[in-house]
Scaffold this motif. Structure first.
Motif, PDB file in Angstrom:
ATOM      1  N   ILE A 695      44.348 -27.848  -6.366  1.00 27.91           N
ATOM      2  CA  ILE A 695      44.855 -26.895  -5.375  1.00 27.91           C
ATOM      3  C   ILE A 695      45.488 -25.687  -6.061  1.00 27.91           C
ATOM      4  N   LEU A 696      46.330 -25.935  -7.065  1.00 34.22           N
ATOM      5  CA  LEU A 696      47.049 -24.844  -7.731  1.00 34.22           C
ATOM      6  C   LEU A 696      46.100 -23.946  -8.519  1.00 34.22           C
ATOM      7  N   GLU A 697      45.140 -24.559  -9.203  1.00 39.35           N
ATOM      8  CA  GLU A 697      44.181 -23.746  -9.962  1.00 39.35           C
ATOM      9  C   GLU A 697      43.293 -22.934  -9.037  1.00 39.35           C
ATOM     10  N   ALA A 698      43.009 -23.464  -7.842  1.00 34.20           N
ATOM     11  CA  ALA A 698      42.217 -22.702  -6.874  1.00 34.20           C
ATOM     12  C   ALA A 698      42.959 -21.455  -6.424  1.00 34.20           C
ATOM     13  N   HIS A 699      44.299 -21.468  -6.555  1.00 34.17           N
ATOM     14  CA  HIS A 699      45.111 -20.287  -6.199  1.00 34.17           C
ATOM     15  C   HIS A 699      45.538 -19.517  -7.451  1.00 34.17           C
ATOM     16  N   ASP A 700      44.829 -19.745  -8.547  1.00 36.11           N
ATOM     17  CA  ASP A 700      44.966 -18.951  -9.774  1.00 36.11           C
ATOM     18  C   ASP A 700      46.269 -19.193 -10.529  1.00 36.11           C
ATOM     19  N   TYR A 701      46.836 -20.383 -10.405  1.00 37.54           N
ATOM     20  CA  TYR A 701      47.976 -20.740 -11.247  1.00 37.54           C
ATOM     21  C   TYR A 701      47.461 -21.491 -12.477  1.00 37.54           C
ATOM     22  N   GLU A 702      48.181 -21.374 -13.590  1.00 35.95           N
ATOM     23  CA  GLU A 702      47.846 -22.143 -14.793  1.00 35.95           C
ATOM     24  C   GLU A 702      48.617 -23.459 -14.725  1.00 35.95           C
ATOM     25  N   VAL A 703      47.930 -24.591 -14.868  1.00 37.21           N
ATOM     26  CA  VAL A 703      48.531 -25.892 -14.587  1.00 37.21           C
ATOM     27  C   VAL A 703      48.400 -26.831 -15.784  1.00 37.21           C
ATOM     28  N   GLU A 704      49.499 -27.572 -16.057  1.00 37.73           N
ATOM     29  CA  GLU A 704      49.477 -28.663 -17.025  1.00 37.73           C
ATOM     30  C   GLU A 704      50.040 -29.896 -16.321  1.00 37.73           C
ATOM     31  N   VAL A 705      49.582 -31.103 -16.704  1.00 39.41           N
ATOM     32  CA  VAL A 705      49.982 -32.322 -16.007  1.00 39.41           C
ATOM     33  C   VAL A 705      50.710 -33.269 -16.952  1.00 39.41           C
ATOM     34  N   ALA A 706      51.568 -34.122 -16.343  1.00 39.74           N
ATOM     35  CA  ALA A 706      52.271 -35.169 -17.077  1.00 39.74           C
ATOM     36  C   ALA A 706      52.189 -36.453 -16.275  1.00 39.74           C
ATOM     37  N   VAL A 707      52.145 -37.620 -16.974  1.00 42.09           N
ATOM     38  CA  VAL A 707      51.883 -38.892 -16.299  1.00 42.09           C
ATOM     39  C   VAL A 707      53.157 -39.547 -15.767  1.00 42.09           C
ATOM     40  N   ASP A 708      54.346 -39.128 -16.259  1.00 39.06           N
ATOM     41  CA  ASP A 708      55.604 -39.645 -15.729  1.00 39.06           C
ATOM     42  C   ASP A 708      56.727 -38.714 -16.176  1.00 39.06           C
ATOM     43  N   GLY A 709      57.975 -39.072 -15.813  1.00 46.35           N
ATOM     44  CA  GLY A 709      59.093 -38.196 -16.115  1.00 46.35           C
ATOM     45  C   GLY A 709      59.341 -38.017 -17.596  1.00 46.35           C
ATOM     46  N   GLN A 710      59.214 -39.096 -18.376  1.00 48.75           N
ATOM     47  CA  GLN A 710      59.437 -39.001 -19.819  1.00 48.75           C
ATOM     48  C   GLN A 710      58.416 -38.086 -20.471  1.00 48.75           C
ATOM     49  N   THR A 726      57.102 -32.447  -9.087  1.00 42.60           N
ATOM     50  CA  THR A 726      57.244 -33.823  -9.571  1.00 42.60           C
ATOM     51  C   THR A 726      57.333 -34.833  -8.437  1.00 42.60           C
ATOM     52  N   ASP A 727      56.809 -36.041  -8.701  1.00 40.94           N
ATOM     53  CA  ASP A 727      56.981 -37.186  -7.809  1.00 40.94           C
ATOM     54  C   ASP A 727      58.333 -37.837  -8.135  1.00 40.94           C
ATOM     55  N   ILE A 728      58.753 -38.828  -7.334  1.00 37.39           N
ATOM     56  CA  ILE A 728      59.999 -39.558  -7.618  1.00 37.39           C
ATOM     57  C   ILE A 728      59.697 -40.898  -8.268  1.00 37.39           C
ATOM     58  N   GLU A 729      58.920 -41.754  -7.573  1.00 40.56           N
ATOM     59  CA  GLU A 729      58.625 -43.107  -8.071  1.00 40.56           C
ATOM     60  C   GLU A 729      57.655 -43.040  -9.245  1.00 40.56           C
ATOM     61  N   MET A 730      58.195 -43.207 -10.467  1.00 33.73           N
ATOM     62  CA  MET A 730      57.357 -43.198 -11.667  1.00 33.73           C
ATOM     63  C   MET A 730      57.958 -44.140 -12.699  1.00 33.73           C
ATOM     64  N   PRO A 731      57.141 -44.742 -13.552  1.00 32.57           N
ATOM     65  CA  PRO A 731      57.680 -45.592 -14.629  1.00 32.57           C
ATOM     66  C   PRO A 731      58.371 -44.753 -15.703  1.00 32.57           C
ATOM     67  N   ARG A 732      59.125 -45.408 -16.521  1.00 34.46           N
ATOM     68  CA  ARG A 732      59.879 -44.828 -17.649  1.00 34.46           C
ATOM     69  C   ARG A 732      60.988 -43.874 -17.184  1.00 34.46           C
ATOM     70  N   MET A 733      60.645 -42.798 -16.480  1.00 30.91           N
ATOM     71  CA  MET A 733      61.661 -41.883 -15.966  1.00 30.91           C
ATOM     72  C   MET A 733      61.211 -41.370 -14.607  1.00 30.91           C
ATOM     73  N   ASN A 734      62.041 -41.565 -13.551  1.00 31.99           N
ATOM     74  CA  ASN A 734      61.645 -41.113 -12.221  1.00 31.99           C
ATOM     75  C   ASN A 734      61.937 -39.627 -12.031  1.00 31.99           C
ATOM     76  N   GLY A 735      61.542 -39.097 -10.864  1.00 31.22           N
ATOM     77  CA  GLY A 735      61.661 -37.663 -10.609  1.00 31.22           C
ATOM     78  C   GLY A 735      63.090 -37.174 -10.503  1.00 31.22           C
TER      79      GLY A 735
END
Length: 798
Positions: A695-710, A726-735
């Motif tokens: 969605i963000l790239e379709a609106h011309d933003y540059e995006v990087e992803v992370a798998v959890d808070g840490q 960010t989401d809230i419920e995540m392993p290692r470190m929540n949102g």
């Protein structure tokens, strides 16, 4: 680049089945080791992820089942429920239900599951009541004999047990239909129906063998066939498109009548000329020639006159039927506004309970009819206004009692028909709009200086509420405060519905929003004008008056031109200058032609070269390629075949005010070219990360992803981002923890952070405020526009 939902549905099905497998294996392991909290947390997160991701992709069946499964596992986590064999069976059964729903979604078909029954059984388990497993239900209703194929000729029919016999239907009662008004209904499948209250036809019973059938009493019925049918809205839309072409053709025929009249007039003039010249040449031998010419021309003129009169009479006669057809066809798509009004009772009830308020919703004029397409586009603006009224307008019961009001607030939603328009009003008896708070917010956001704000009238201050990103809330949520609520309302009403919206505050006693809409977007009455040799049309609903004035009537007010209209000084501008036409000319004539236009509370006088006509036009939208062009709302085709522009009056008045510098320069809508903004997306669900990234790239933003808070914190520590999602419920470190740590990081003290989560409780939103989040979007309210509007509110458009 468009957002391809089905592509992500297929990706989601792969990830979802992994979660189903994880839940299934985890439940099996918990039966052996019930005290394993780590496994319980893991399958709880899987159910949570399934719920949120399904809601984002509008897979509501999966969302409902996963939501109840998550609630059930939540009670187990809290020690309020024991995970016994029956509960485990119920959870496993619903894993199968989700699997079937996934297959159905990928294959774009309906699932072979009764979701309501499944949710009901899960809710019973949540309440500690006796529930029934699907397998038990199937066994109880399984017939003694089943046959996959119909019996062949010569086969003996199998004998069924009494339990397997189908119930014998009751003989339907015979009812004589009574005449009554027809009602139009629209179902959720997009089909318009006109129901008739006709009864089912009685079945004729066969006489037993060896007996003669008794004479049946004569039943008097009006008709054996319903006088109504269901019609697909697609067919209705096609019919209305054809209607538009008929209206266009009528305009062309009207133009032909005028042209024929002109030709007939010129032929009569030619006849008179020949006759006069013939008289002058009677003495020189040419008189006989001119007499013959005069006789021939007279016959042609007489014949063409008869033909013209017949054509004109036939044309006007046919217009009566065209008007009738037009009214009837447009009426087919008109439905009562109660279609959406009645759904708001539940909305108000739910939001009132969520905010701890007591609110009654009063609905007036729900039988008012409006075009179905317009009602669909009207829903979002009305929901925004109702939510704002509940959140910002209506006070808590204690505060209301302290002000001498009833502890129960009132929201009044009404609709009525005006002069060629539909008027919709949303009024509350809350605290009203605080103009000082608007000024404080404008100062804080550096929209204007204190001196500039002091010079603005109340109407101009209220306009600030419609600016993108303008909000007095501490945090942006799905309910209010996103700063896009009133902006969306204004954009949808003006751009999509071609209407207007205005605010009337009553300090301490409530707020009134008034929406004015055309009855239909297919055709409208319009004023045809000419400027610099070009023709334009203005929808008549915006036209207040037209005048022919003397240039001497123009006055100067603080270096701006104006004109006196019945003791009211109104701004006066040249329409050609506002439209920046190349051949625009100043006043040179002794008489000037003016048109007074109104949009909301704004009235302005425009000078035009000529008013040509008033006629019915067919509205042709701008289309997705042009999308939005300043001062224009669409096109139409006139009778002579010329394509002309339809002027968008709200834009026109704003452009005129800006041209005349009637508002501070900083309030102008300026588009600045900025560098690509970088956004970090954090979520432990692969599918959710990919949906948001796409969605963000379709609106011309540059995006990087992370798998959890840490992972996100480590990436953010090495790179710089303009915004974090960010989401809230995540392993290692929540949102929540990630947001806290980012706020303590020197680089991210003021960086906007958006929380996108399935948690929709007020305490979670309050926690979001406390830790410093800028926006809180629940996945139940997630959609592409919601996310993009929130981002544009916080960091602006690309």
């Amino acid at each position: 680049m468009a957002f391809d939902r089905m592509a992500f549905v297929k990706k989601f099905s792969i990830e979802a089945r992994e979660h189903i497998e994880k839940i299934t294996n985890g439940l099996m392991e918990l039966e052996k080791n019930p005290q394993n909290a780590e496994i319980l947390n893991e399958i709880f997160r899987s159910a949570h992820t399934l719920k949120g991701s399904a809601r984002m992709l509008k897979l509501l069946d999966i969302n409902q089942v996963a939501h109840k499964m998550e609630d059930l596992l939540g009670l187990v986590k809290e020690g309020k429920l024991t995970l016994n064999a029956e509960i485990t069976d119920l959870l496993l059964e619903n894993c199968d239900v989700i699997d079937e729903c996934l297959s159905a979604a990928v294959e774009e078909r309906s699932a072979n599951e009764n979701i309501e029954q499944q949710v009901e059984q899960l809710e019973k388990a949540l309440r500690g009541e006796q529930f029934q497993l699907k397998a038990t239900k199937k066994a109880a209703t399984k017939p003694a004999v089943t046959s996959a194929e119909p019996p062949k000729a010569g086969d003996t029919a199998p004998t069924s047990s009494p339990a397997s016999k189908a119930p014998v239907p009751e003989t339907p009662k015979t009812v004589v239909p009574q005449p009554g008004p027809e009602k139009k209904e629209v179902d959720q499948a997009g089909t318009t129906s006109v129901p008739t209250d006709l009864p089912d036809l009685p079945r004729a019973s066969e006489p037993e063998k060896g007996k003669t059938a008794k004479a049946q009493p004569k039943i008097e019925t009006k008709s054996l066939v319903d006088d109504t049918i269901r019609i697909s809205t697609v067919r209705l839309d096609n019919l209305i498109k054809v209607l538009g072409e008929i209206v266009l053709d009528r305009a062309k025929q009207d133009q032909r009548v005028r042209e024929m009249n002109q030709v007939f007039t010129e032929a009569k003039a030619l006849q008179e000329t020949i006759k006069t010249v013939g008289i002058e040449h009677q003495t020189n031998g040419l008189g006989r020639l001119f007499d013959n010419m005069n006789s021939t021309v007279s016959n042609l003129v007489e014949a063409s006159g008869r033909l013209f009169q017949k054509f004109r009479d036939d044309f006007f006669h046919s217009q009566t039927f065209v008007d009738q057809i037009k009214d009837d066809v447009l009426a087919l798509r008109m439905i009562p506004i109660s279609t959406i009004f009645n759904t708001y009772q539940r909305t108000v009830r739910g939001l009132a309970r969520e905010f701890g308020k007591k609110i009654n919703l009063e609905i007036i004029g729900e039988t008012t009819e409006l075009d179905k397409k317009m009602i669909e586009d009207l829903n979002d603006p009305l929901v925004h206004l109702i939510r704002n009224a509940i959140d910002h307008g209506i006070e808590e019961p204690e505060e209301r009692v302290g002000k001498g009001k009833s502890e129960t607030g009132l929201i009044r939603l009404s609709a009525r028909q005006g002069r060629g328009t539909i008027i919709i009003e949303i009024e509350d008896d809350g605290r009203g709009i605080d103009l000082d708070r608007i000024k404080d917010t404008a100062l804080r956001k550096k929209i204007a200086t204190a001196e500039e704000l002091a010079e603005l009238s109340r109407e101009r201050l209220l306009e600030l509420l419609f600016m993108p990103g303008f909000s007095t809330s501490r945090i942006i949520t799905d309910i209010s405060g996103r700063g896009v609520g009133l902006d969306v309302v204004k954009r949808n009403v003006e751009d999509k519905l071609k209407g207007t919206v205005q605010i009337t505050p009553r300090q301490g006693y409530g707020t009134l929003f008034t929406i004015s809409l055309p009855i239909t977007l297919t055709t409208t009455q319009a004023l045809v004008i000419k400027i610099s040799g070009q023709r334009f049309v203005i929808p008549y609903s915006y036209v207040e008056e037209t005048h022919y004035r003397s240039p001497k009537d123009i006055i100067k007010v603080v270096d701006k031109t104006a004109i006196n209209v019945r003791d009211k000084i109104l701004p006066l501008v040249f329409l050609g200058r506002v439209l920046n036409l190349p051949d625009f000319k100043e006043i040179t004539d002794e008489v000037i032609t003016t048109v007074i236009l109104r949009s909301n509370q704004d009235r302005m006088v425009f000078i035009v070269d000529e008013i040509i006509d008033e006629q019915e036009i067919v509205i042709k939208p701008m289309g997705s390629v042009l999308h939005k062009v300043a001062n224009l709302s669409g096109f139409t085709i006139l009778g002579d075949g010329e394509i002309v522009s339809i002027l968008h009056v709200p834009d026109l008045i704003l452009s005129a005010r800006l041209l005349a510098e009637a508002v501070p320069a900083h309030l102008r809508k300026l588009k600045k070219k900025i560098e690509k903004q970088r956004i970090l997306v954090v979520d432990d669900s692969l599918n959710t990360r990919e949906v948001e990234k796409n969605i963000l790239e379709a609106h011309d933003y540059e995006v990087e992803v992370a798998v959890d808070g840490q992972d996100a914190f480590e990436i953010a520590d090495q790179k710089e981002f303009d915004l974090v999602v960010t989401d809230i419920e995540m392993p290692r470190m929540n949102g929540f923890e990630l947001t806290k740590r980012l706020r303590n990081h020197e680089r991210y003290k003021n960086t906007p952070i958006i929380i996108v989560t399935s948690r929709d409780k007020e305490e979670d939103k309050r926690k979001g405020i406390e830790i410093g989040a800028d926006a809180y979007i629940t996945k139940s309210a997630f959609d592409e526009n919601n996310l993009i509007d929130t981002i544009e509110t916080l960091i602006g458009p690309v």
